[in-house]
Design a protein around this motif. Sequence first.
Motif, mmCIF file in Angstrom:
data_model
loop_
_atom_site.group_PDB
_atom_site.id
_atom_site.type_symbol
_atom_site.label_atom_id
_atom_site.label_comp_id
_atom_site.label_asym_id
_atom_site.label_seq_id
_atom_site.Cartn_x
_atom_site.Cartn_y
_atom_site.Cartn_z
ATOM 1 N N VAL A 25 10.228 7.147 6.662
ATOM 2 C CA VAL A 25 10.420 7.479 8.076
ATOM 3 C C VAL A 25 9.679 6.453 8.934
ATOM 4 O O VAL A 25 8.495 6.183 8.701
ATOM 5 N N LEU A 26 10.392 5.888 9.914
ATOM 6 C CA LEU A 26 9.766 5.039 10.931
ATOM 7 C C LEU A 26 9.873 5.766 12.267
ATOM 8 O O LEU A 26 10.971 6.060 12.744
ATOM 9 N N LEU A 27 8.723 6.060 12.855
ATOM 10 C CA LEU A 27 8.663 6.742 14.147
ATOM 11 C C LEU A 27 8.464 5.699 15.238
ATOM 12 O O LEU A 27 7.685 4.759 15.065
ATOM 13 N N THR A 28 9.158 5.868 16.346
ATOM 14 C CA THR A 28 8.935 4.956 17.457
ATOM 15 C C THR A 28 8.954 5.717 18.770
ATOM 16 O O THR A 28 9.369 6.876 18.832
ATOM 17 N N ASN A 33 0.806 -1.220 0.000
ATOM 18 C CA ASN A 33 0.000 0.000 0.000
ATOM 19 C C ASN A 33 0.840 1.271 0.000
ATOM 20 O O ASN A 33 0.303 2.369 0.119
ATOM 21 N N GLY A 34 2.156 1.109 -0.108
ATOM 22 C CA GLY A 34 3.035 2.266 -0.216
ATOM 23 C C GLY A 34 3.028 3.177 1.000
ATOM 24 O O GLY A 34 3.082 4.406 0.868
ATOM 25 N N VAL A 35 2.963 2.583 2.207
ATOM 26 C CA VAL A 35 2.997 3.385 3.442
ATOM 27 C C VAL A 35 4.391 4.001 3.579
ATOM 28 O O VAL A 35 5.403 3.294 3.547
ATOM 29 N N THR A 36 4.445 5.333 3.720
ATOM 30 C CA THR A 36 5.732 6.044 3.686
ATOM 31 C C THR A 36 6.220 6.510 5.054
ATOM 32 O O THR A 36 7.410 6.661 5.273
ATOM 33 N N ILE A 37 5.292 6.787 5.961
ATOM 34 C CA ILE A 37 5.689 7.271 7.297
ATOM 35 C C ILE A 37 4.711 6.711 8.311
ATOM 36 O O ILE A 37 3.498 6.803 8.122
#
Length: 389
Positions: A216-219, A191-195
């Motif tokens: 970007v991966l936020l944690t 699904n092309g998840v970008t952030i």
Amino acid sequence: GVSPDDRVGILTKPSLEMSAAVLGVLKAGAAFVPIDPEYPDQRIQYILEDSGAKLLFTQEELSVPESYTGEVILLNGERSILSLPLDENDRANPQTETNADHLAYMIYTSGTTGQPKGVMVEHHALVNLCFWHHDAFGMTAEDRSAKYAGFGFDASIWEMFPTWTIGAELHVIDEAIRLDIIRLNEYFEQNGVTITFLPTQLAEQFMELENTSLRVLLTGGDKLKRAVKQPYTLVNNYGPTENTVVATSTEIDPEEGSLSIGRAIANTRAYILGDGDQVQPEGVAGELCVAGRGLARGYLNREDETAKRFVADPFVPGERMYRTGDLVRWTAEHGIEYIGRIDQQVKVRGYRIELSEIEVRLAQLSAVQDAAVAAVKDKAGNTALCAYV
């Protein structure tokens, strides 16, 4: 029939109806109270009573506590409010008396008394979070984000509003794949998840997989113990619910070895204080206190607790700061390093030890997936440490 600062409960599964309810409550000028249907019945009942919610939005397959005396509005099924026809009085953006200092939402967090506390967050704080997010991560309407966190967790607020307010796509993650990181990664790719945001423990596992869609991966939510080099940017975030989800943030370079929580976000101040509210020098541990536009109003119906945690800011007259109870230290190179809870300190043979510091060291061993350290009493009655890996 609602007015500014009124609270409206929303008891829903992650869904389109959930989004409609959240936006509808805000457009009507009230504040929403997110309630996760996975909560025990007793907790749901307590939140509805304590919040004083006069209305409750829910889905017909979910049960509402019998003790609830307010009006129940269904969001799905034959009697759904969303199926009613529009009339000439309906407006896409009705005018209300609500301003920046009124409540946007109230979210319940664990309380020291055993009962959850309702944290009251105002519109200006939520708007500050959105504008910082757009700027910090270069977010545009072309981005695609995931709605992963539980509805009753404040990260859920962070997933929804910056995405909506920039006009980006929000993908609600199905319960069936939430805890299966292989399928979750496949969903992101397809699904092309970008952030997106993932809680710390899950993010640590997710980084072991190959992903090409994310930029970007936020944690955040717990102490980051390991990081793996990936093509996307890993961002570690810290923040109590009382400061509108995020207070400090930083990009993580796994090759540097530092897993800090960075520096204060826009319009936010972070202090590291010791005895007598003295600012601690570099490298010396102290309590992290936060202030600025993101600060919540306080706790509903908990004046004593509010006065204890939301105190006068000694450095900006007329403003308040929040005592987090978290122990941190400052380093010029990486910003703020998180150590652990102040009440996690133990003394063993006269040495003051942070249990979380040992947990981090253990987790850095290649064979260790996760670790926990507890203080126990040995046969002689002395304090000893027990590690579980």
